[in-house]
Design an enzyme around this catalytic site. Sequence first.
Site, short mmCIF file in Angstrom:
data_model
loop_
_atom_site.label_atom_id
_atom_site.label_comp_id
_atom_site.label_asym_id
_atom_site.label_seq_id
_atom_site.Cartn_x
_atom_site.Cartn_y
_atom_site.Cartn_z
N GLU A 122 -23.32 -3.96 -33.81
CA GLU A 122 -22.33 -3.13 -33.12
C GLU A 122 -20.97 -3.07 -33.81
O GLU A 122 -19.93 -3.34 -33.19
CB GLU A 122 -22.18 -3.62 -31.67
CG GLU A 122 -23.50 -3.58 -30.92
CD GLU A 122 -23.40 -4.01 -29.46
OE1 GLU A 122 -22.34 -4.53 -29.05
OE2 GLU A 122 -24.37 -3.81 -28.72
N ASN A 138 -27.22 -3.18 -36.87
CA ASN A 138 -27.81 -2.72 -35.62
C ASN A 138 -26.69 -2.15 -34.74
O ASN A 138 -25.60 -2.71 -34.68
CB ASN A 138 -28.43 -3.97 -34.94
CG ASN A 138 -29.33 -3.70 -33.77
OD1 ASN A 138 -30.22 -2.85 -33.87
ND2 ASN A 138 -29.13 -4.41 -32.68
N HIS A 184 -30.62 1.91 -25.97
CA HIS A 184 -30.44 1.63 -24.53
C HIS A 184 -30.13 2.98 -23.88
O HIS A 184 -28.98 3.41 -23.82
CB HIS A 184 -29.29 0.65 -24.31
CG HIS A 184 -29.59 -0.73 -24.80
ND1 HIS A 184 -30.57 -1.52 -24.21
CD2 HIS A 184 -29.06 -1.48 -25.80
CE1 HIS A 184 -30.62 -2.69 -24.84
NE2 HIS A 184 -29.72 -2.69 -25.81
N GLU A 212 -33.95 -2.18 -29.33
CA GLU A 212 -33.65 -2.71 -27.98
C GLU A 212 -33.96 -1.68 -26.90
O GLU A 212 -33.22 -1.55 -25.92
CB GLU A 212 -32.18 -3.16 -27.88
CG GLU A 212 -31.77 -4.15 -28.95
CD GLU A 212 -30.34 -4.67 -28.82
OE1 GLU A 212 -29.72 -4.49 -27.76
OE2 GLU A 212 -29.85 -5.26 -29.80
N ASP A 261 -34.68 0.48 -23.89
CA ASP A 261 -34.94 0.55 -22.45
C ASP A 261 -34.38 1.86 -21.93
O ASP A 261 -33.56 2.50 -22.60
CB ASP A 261 -34.43 -0.67 -21.66
CG ASP A 261 -32.96 -1.06 -21.90
OD1 ASP A 261 -32.18 -0.19 -22.37
OD2 ASP A 261 -32.61 -2.20 -21.60
C1 XIL Z 1 -27.73 -8.87 -23.86
C2 XIL Z 1 -28.71 -9.85 -23.24
O1 XIL Z 1 -29.92 -9.19 -22.96
C3 XIL Z 1 -28.13 -10.44 -21.99
O2 XIL Z 1 -28.98 -11.45 -21.46
C4 XIL Z 1 -26.77 -11.02 -22.28
O3 XIL Z 1 -26.18 -11.48 -21.08
C5 XIL Z 1 -25.87 -10.01 -22.92
O4 XIL Z 1 -26.50 -9.50 -24.09
N1 XIL Z 1 -26.95 -5.10 -27.19
C6 XIL Z 1 -27.34 -6.20 -27.89
C7 XIL Z 1 -27.91 -7.38 -27.18
O5 XIL Z 1 -27.33 -6.19 -29.11
O6 XIL Z 1 -27.59 -8.58 -27.79
C8 XIL Z 1 -27.49 -7.40 -25.73
O7 XIL Z 1 -28.23 -8.43 -25.09
C9 XIL Z 1 -27.72 -6.06 -25.08
C10 XIL Z 1 -26.92 -5.00 -25.75
#
Ligand code: XIL
Length: 460
Positions: free
Chosen positions: A161, A202, A238, A267, A269
Amino acid sequence: MPSRRGPVAVLALLAVLVTVLATLTTPAAAAASTLNQLAQAQGKYFGSATDNPELSDSAYAAILGGGEFGSTTPGNSMKWDATEPQQNQFSYAQGDAVVDFADAHDMMVRAHTLVWHNQLPNWLTSGNWSATQLTSILQNHIANVAGHYKGEVYSWDVVNEPFNEDGTYRSDLWYNTLGSGYIATALRAARAADPNAKLYINDYNTEGSGAKSDAMYNLVKSLKAQGVPIDGVGFQAHLAVQYGFPSDMQANLQRFADLGVDVAITELDVRMELPADSAKVATQATYYADVTKACMAVARCVGITIWDYTDKYSWVPGTFSGQGSALPWDENLNKKPSVYDAIATALGGSGDGGGGGTANCEVAYSTNDWGSGFTANITVTNQGPAISGWTLKYSYAGDQRLSQGWSGTWSQSGKDVTVTDAGWNGTLATGASTSIGANFAYSGSNTAPTAFTLNGTTCD
Ligand code: XIL
C-alpha cells in the site's frame, strides 16, 4: 434352450454384469474438482488467507487444508508488530504456525508483509529516526524476517500500500523519512535475504485503470529500468457490490504483465451492505467470476487469493461498518452455491452446485412403485454444520419422468433431478432431517439412484 455355456460366454456375461453394476453405481456427476485443482489445470493457484486463532477451529481448518486452496497468506502473523514487537527482538511462533499448517497440507505461502504503514509497533512509530537509522532498521527487519522464512515461502509482499488514491506516495513513516527510495531499499534487502522468493509490491484500488494504478505502473516500470529486484505486483481486490466493478481489469493486469512481472489477485473479497439479498449476492457472484476470468485470461497472472474463505472470519464487518457477507463460504462454513459455482465455472469447472467434498449428508431413498409410475420418498439428513437453504441433486439411469413433487421445488433436466428447499424446511441444524417426495412416470426399469449431493457435497 441349452443351459450350459462355455467359459467365454460366462466371461462375456460377467463383463456385461460388471458394466451394468458399474453404470448403476457410478455417481451421476463425477466429483467436482476443487477450486485449486481447477486453477492448477490452468497453471495457477487458488488460495485463501488465514489467521492463527482460526487454525484451532477444527471444522474451519479441515476446509482450509482440505484441497480447495493451494496457497495461504497469514492475515496478520508476519506483519511488523507480530514479528518484531520490540526492536531487534523477533517473534516467529505465529508465522511459523501458518507455514507449518501450509506444509502439512501441501499449500504454498504468500508471505505478507515486510513494509507497510499499518500494524507497526510503538517502538518503531514513536522513535524519531534519522534516515540512516530508519534505513538500517528496515534492512535489519527484512534480513531477519525474510531470512527466517528463506526457502519456506513462495513470495513476499515486500511493500504494501505505498500509494494514495490520487497516485501520490502515501505520507507515512517510510516515505516521510526516506522518500520513495525505501521501496528499492526494501526490495534489495528482501532479495538478499531470500533469493528464491518472488518479491511483490501489493496495493488496493489498483485493479482497474486509474490514477493509482498508473502510479503503480510507473513505479514498477522505473524499478525494472533501474534493475531493482521486483517479480510481481499484487492486486488486493477488496471489492464492494455498491461501488461497481473496476474497469478494464484484464487489460490492466495485462499491461503490468507486459512490464515483465507476474501479477496476482492477493486479497479478494466482495462485500455488500447488510442485509444480503439475492440481487446483491447475484452481483457478488459476477464480481468473483469476473476477477477470476481476468486472471485466467492473463498468462502471467499466477493465482488468486481470497481474504479468508468464510464470513466467520472475514475482516469486513470489523472494518466496514454495516457491511459483510463478502466471502464464498458463509459463517457456518457452508459454500454459497451461486458464488462458489461462479468461481468454479470461471476457473473452467462444471459449476455443479458447490463441488465435491466430504460427505456431510445422508439420504434415504425408497419408492412405492405401481409398474408405470412410482412415488419417490426421500429423507435428507444434514450431518454437517447447520445450513440455511439446500439443493439436492441426483440422477436416474432410466426414463423416469417427474410429474409432481412436494415439500421442495422439483425440476428435471434429462436424467438429472434437482430439488431445492421449500422455504419452511430450508434450515437444517446438524443432525436434522426433512422428508420430501415426488411422483414419476416410467417405462422399462426403475432402478434407484445411488449418488446424491446436497449443496454440492456428496451424500452417503
Ligand atoms: C487486515 C487483517 O485481515 C485484519 O485481521 C487486521 O485487523 C487488519 O489487517 N489490506 C492488507 C491486509 O494488506 O494486511 C489487511 O489485513 C486488509 C487490507
